[in-house]
Design a protein around this motif. Structure first.
Motif, PDB file in Angstrom:
ATOM      1  N   LYS A 136       0.845  -1.198   0.000  1.00 52.68           N
ATOM      2  CA  LYS A 136       0.000   0.000   0.000  1.00 52.68           C
ATOM      3  C   LYS A 136       0.884   1.254   0.000  1.00 52.68           C
ATOM      4  O   LYS A 136       2.040   1.212   0.435  1.00 52.68           O
ATOM      5  CB  LYS A 136      -0.912   0.032   1.233  1.00 52.68           C
ATOM      6  CG  LYS A 136      -1.700  -1.218   1.505  1.00 52.68           C
ATOM      7  CD  LYS A 136      -2.547  -1.030   2.744  1.00 52.68           C
ATOM      8  CE  LYS A 136      -3.005  -2.318   3.395  1.00 52.68           C
ATOM      9  NZ  LYS A 136      -1.993  -3.288   3.702  1.00 52.68           N
ATOM     10  N   PRO A 137       0.346   2.365  -0.423  1.00 57.11           N
ATOM     11  CA  PRO A 137       1.121   3.622  -0.372  1.00 57.11           C
ATOM     12  C   PRO A 137       1.048   4.311   0.984  1.00 57.11           C
ATOM     13  O   PRO A 137       1.875   5.166   1.295  1.00 57.11           O
ATOM     14  CB  PRO A 137       0.468   4.474  -1.460  1.00 57.11           C
ATOM     15  CG  PRO A 137      -0.946   3.995  -1.497  1.00 57.11           C
ATOM     16  CD  PRO A 137      -0.908   2.524  -1.177  1.00 57.11           C
ATOM     17  N   PHE A 138       0.053   3.943   1.821  1.00 59.02           N
ATOM     18  CA  PHE A 138      -0.154   4.664   3.078  1.00 59.02           C
ATOM     19  C   PHE A 138      -0.477   3.686   4.206  1.00 59.02           C
ATOM     20  O   PHE A 138      -1.244   2.731   4.027  1.00 59.02           O
ATOM     21  CB  PHE A 138      -1.293   5.675   2.945  1.00 59.02           C
ATOM     22  CG  PHE A 138      -1.429   6.572   4.139  1.00 59.02           C
ATOM     23  CD1 PHE A 138      -0.701   7.754   4.216  1.00 59.02           C
ATOM     24  CD2 PHE A 138      -2.253   6.230   5.197  1.00 59.02           C
ATOM     25  CE1 PHE A 138      -0.801   8.576   5.332  1.00 59.02           C
ATOM     26  CE2 PHE A 138      -2.361   7.041   6.313  1.00 59.02           C
ATOM     27  CZ  PHE A 138      -1.623   8.222   6.385  1.00 59.02           C
ATOM     28  N   TYR A 139       0.121   3.964   5.384  1.00 63.94           N
ATOM     29  CA  TYR A 139      -0.098   3.133   6.570  1.00 63.94           C
ATOM     30  C   TYR A 139      -0.327   4.040   7.779  1.00 63.94           C
ATOM     31  O   TYR A 139       0.010   5.226   7.758  1.00 63.94           O
ATOM     32  CB  TYR A 139       1.125   2.236   6.833  1.00 63.94           C
ATOM     33  CG  TYR A 139       1.365   1.208   5.747  1.00 63.94           C
ATOM     34  CD1 TYR A 139       0.918  -0.090   5.878  1.00 63.94           C
ATOM     35  CD2 TYR A 139       2.028   1.569   4.577  1.00 63.94           C
ATOM     36  CE1 TYR A 139       1.130  -1.025   4.874  1.00 63.94           C
ATOM     37  CE2 TYR A 139       2.234   0.646   3.568  1.00 63.94           C
ATOM     38  CZ  TYR A 139       1.780  -0.644   3.727  1.00 63.94           C
ATOM     39  OH  TYR A 139       1.977  -1.575   2.727  1.00 63.94           O
ATOM     40  N   ASP A 140      -0.877   3.459   8.811  1.00 58.92           N
ATOM     41  CA  ASP A 140      -0.979   4.204  10.068  1.00 58.92           C
ATOM     42  C   ASP A 140       0.399   4.346  10.714  1.00 58.92           C
ATOM     43  O   ASP A 140       0.724   5.376  11.286  1.00 58.92           O
ATOM     44  CB  ASP A 140      -1.921   3.488  11.048  1.00 58.92           C
ATOM     45  CG  ASP A 140      -3.351   3.435  10.537  1.00 58.92           C
ATOM     46  OD1 ASP A 140      -3.838   4.471  10.058  1.00 58.92           O
ATOM     47  OD2 ASP A 140      -3.965   2.356  10.611  1.00 58.92           O
ATOM     48  N   LEU A 141       1.198   3.277  10.611  1.00 57.29           N
ATOM     49  CA  LEU A 141       2.470   3.241  11.321  1.00 57.29           C
ATOM     50  C   LEU A 141       3.543   2.589  10.463  1.00 57.29           C
ATOM     51  O   LEU A 141       3.351   1.478   9.941  1.00 57.29           O
ATOM     52  CB  LEU A 141       2.306   2.450  12.635  1.00 57.29           C
ATOM     53  CG  LEU A 141       3.554   2.215  13.484  1.00 57.29           C
ATOM     54  CD1 LEU A 141       4.145   3.552  13.950  1.00 57.29           C
ATOM     55  CD2 LEU A 141       3.221   1.325  14.677  1.00 57.29           C
ATOM     56  N   VAL A 142       4.658   3.286  10.312  1.00 56.67           N
ATOM     57  CA  VAL A 142       5.855   2.729   9.680  1.00 56.67           C
ATOM     58  C   VAL A 142       6.908   2.535  10.758  1.00 56.67           C
ATOM     59  O   VAL A 142       7.203   3.465  11.522  1.00 56.67           O
ATOM     60  CB  VAL A 142       6.410   3.657   8.576  1.00 56.67           C
ATOM     61  CG1 VAL A 142       7.798   3.186   8.128  1.00 56.67           C
ATOM     62  CG2 VAL A 142       5.471   3.689   7.384  1.00 56.67           C
ATOM     63  N   ILE A 143       7.461   1.338  10.834  1.00 58.57           N
ATOM     64  CA  ILE A 143       8.531   1.039  11.795  1.00 58.57           C
ATOM     65  C   ILE A 143       9.805   0.812  11.009  1.00 58.57           C
ATOM     66  O   ILE A 143       9.855  -0.049  10.121  1.00 58.57           O
ATOM     67  CB  ILE A 143       8.185  -0.203  12.638  1.00 58.57           C
ATOM     68  CG1 ILE A 143       6.879   0.034  13.404  1.00 58.57           C
ATOM     69  CG2 ILE A 143       9.320  -0.544  13.591  1.00 58.57           C
ATOM     70  CD1 ILE A 143       6.286  -1.214  14.010  1.00 58.57           C
ATOM     71  N   VAL A 144      10.833   1.573  11.327  1.00 59.53           N
ATOM     72  CA  VAL A 144      12.116   1.457  10.622  1.00 59.53           C
ATOM     73  C   VAL A 144      13.077   0.683  11.517  1.00 59.53           C
ATOM     74  O   VAL A 144      13.542   1.194  12.534  1.00 59.53           O
ATOM     75  CB  VAL A 144      12.700   2.843  10.275  1.00 59.53           C
ATOM     76  CG1 VAL A 144      13.973   2.679   9.443  1.00 59.53           C
ATOM     77  CG2 VAL A 144      11.674   3.687   9.530  1.00 59.53           C
TER      78      VAL A 144
END
Length: 554
Positions: free
Chosen positions: A225-233
């Protein structure tokens, strides 16, 4: 691994079609019927079977063929598949040659043409031979095979990548294994371009990058998807914990890991002080369990994949990957972990991956069987590595700069090391040079108390001397201390009773950086406790602060 093959060879197209038809009718359910119209084509077919890690159960070959006879073919074919059963199809005039072949080519049987009806003249013979073959058949390892040179940094990189990603593989040393040399010959690849990676579906890659191997194995490296609630790096214990709690509480979550889920902790050979595991567990086991749990809740895990920049745009956070792709989210958690600190002495840089290793206990320990191994470092990671090497090496020597292990190592590990006969701890000792031409041959060790310098032969030097954060790419975005660790919450620099650059009315949350909506957890955070359980705890509670942030902005 596919079905075992029955190979039939005949230069007469009608005869070849007939025998293949009869074989397929009787054995097609359990065996793959392969046919070839010449001895050379048949040898090439066997080589391809070997490269795919398939096997040949039976060779059914016509004696009278141009260029290469049936007996001559069998003599060459058994070099590739020595356990395959061998049957010669002959005319009456060739019976003497067939009888001689019983001794010269270890022929199992010969059949006279024609073999009609096959129910009487063909199947009973082949049934017995195949039953005998099945009784002694032991399938080979069915997975990735890596062919290379032990002292090649590129080979080490691929082995370490596979081991850390929990992908079973078989290592074949080109210098020691005849099978490895044969496979390189069959593949027609340049033996100078190692490693050669062979996959179960027949694909192969020469001198691949970890990313190329990941793509071939079908690992996910692109977001859905192009958009998430949360990105974890980052995918160490802190990142994995944040992913599990974020997704389980309804946040659309994606985790991006540069190398392999588990991070540096994933390379640990044994963690014995983690709550709930009285017998201990390896870092790899912990990572595997956490990855399974995260995926069960719907977390997308991109690995190997790297974030090179983070931007704020229209109230959202956008991360840019090294391949140019962008992923947007409401919030970002930085769980970058840390990287092994480099030993800055002459010789180590050029020999890294060729006898000098950082971590790498799981991928290199077996290669050190019955050798002397040197471990640099005195903290838990060094102790865990030494214990793991002691199972394989003749002797493990730990080189510790301080007076003892007590300053930086857990007592349970100190006790285990003292009880292990083939581990020696040398206090006040450090490596001042690594020597070798192409691979490590010796290390120069100095005693800081006496000033004595000693050169000792060594093939393997494993370095565990602390860690540094990988945060230079965040320059100008998030606040860091002078060592590069990320500042959060009350540790942020203040200006007029407010965090410098902070724009909101509220104070930053405990694990929030100077940029609202960007958080930091685990070893990369300034002031964190460098323990697995601590990282898991921070990753878990950070999700609560993410929810508070989202309730403010949504």
């Amino acid at each position: 691994m596919g079905k075992p093959a029955i190979l039939t060879v005949d230069d007469d197209p009608e005869v070849l079609q007939a025998i293949a038809r009869d074989l397929r009718k009787q054995y097609g359910g359990e065996y793959r019927i392969v046919r070839a119209d010449s001895g050379q084509a048949a040898l090439e077919a066997l080589e391809q079977l070997k490269l795919r890690n398939d096997t040949a159960a039976l060779l059914l070959v016509d004696q009278r063929m141009p260029q290469i006879s049936g007996v001559e073919f069998i003599e060459q074919a058994v070099q590739i598949f020595p356990k395959a059963k061998r049957v010669l199809l002959t005319a009456y005039a060739d019976t003497e040659a067939a009888i001689r072949a019983i001794n010269t080519a270890k022929l199992d049987y010969y059949l006279l043409k024609p073999w009609d009806p096959p129910e009487e003249k063909l199947y009973p013979v082949l049934d017995d031979l195949l039953e005998d073959w099945q009784a002694s058949y032991r399938p080979d390892f069915d997975g990735v095979r890596v062919i290379g040179d032990r002292w090649s940094p590129e080979s080490h990189q691929i082995k370490d990548f596979l081991a850390r990603n929990q992908i079973p593989y078989r290592w074949l040393d080109i210098e020691q294994s005849q099978e490895a040399q044969n496979l390189v010959d069959y593949s027609h690849e340049n033996p100078e371009e190692m490693p050669l990676v062979l996959f179960g579906d027949g694909a192969r890659l020469s001198q691949p990058t970890p990313r190329q191997v990941a793509d071939q194995l079908g690992l996910q490296t692109q977001a859905e998807k192009p958009f998430y609630d949360l990105v974890i790096v980052g995918g160490g214990p802190a990142g994995l914990a944040a992913a599990v709690y974020g997704a389980s509480e309804g946040l659309r979550t994606v985790m991006i890991e540069r190398e392999a889920p588990g991070g540096q902790a994933g390379t640990s050979s044994r963690i014995e002080n983690y709550l709930g595991f009285p017998s201990g567990l390896s870092g790899g086991d912990l990572a595997r369990r956490a990855v399974t749990q995260a995926r069960r809740f719907g977390v997308e895990i991109l690995s190997p994949q790297e974030v090179k920049a983070i931007h704020q745009k229209d109230g959202y956070r956008s991360v840019t990957l090294t391949d140019g792709a962008e992923i947007s989210a409401h919030a970002v958690i930085l769980a970058l972990g840390v990287w092994w600190r480099r030993l800055n002495v002459p010789g180590t840089e050029k020999l890294t991956g060729a006898g000098v290793y950082y971590g790498a206990a799981q991928s290199e320990a077996i290669a050190c069987t019955d050798e002397d191994v040197y471990v640099v470092g005195g903290a838990n990671s060094a102790g865990q590595g030494a214990m793991y090497f002691s199972k394989y090496a003749r002797k493990v020597t730990m080189l510790v700069r301080g007076e003892s292990l007590a300053k930086s190592m857990s007592q349970y590990l100190i006790d285990q090391i003292e009880e292990t006969e083939n581990i020696e701890v040398k206090a006040y000792h450090s490596v001042i040079e690594a020597k070798g031409d192409g691979s490590l041959e010796a290390v120069v060790i100095e005693n800081s108390q006496t000033g004595e310098v000693e050169t000792v032969p060594a093939n393997s030097l494993f370095i565990f001397i602390g860690a540094v954060p990988y945060t230079d790419w965040l320059e100008g975005l998030v606040a860091r201390d002078n060592r590069g660790f990320i500042l959060t919450g009350p540790d942020l620099p203040q200006k007029q009773d407010r965090p410098q650059g902070w724009t909101l009315d509220r104070e930053p949350y405990l694990l929030e950086t100077n940029v609202p909506g960007i958080f930091a957890v685990g070893d990369v955070r300034h002031g964190s406790i460098k323990r697995v359980a601590s990282g898991v705890g921070e990753g878990s509670i950070c999700v609560q602060f993410v929810h508070r942030y989202l309730s403010d902005v949504l």
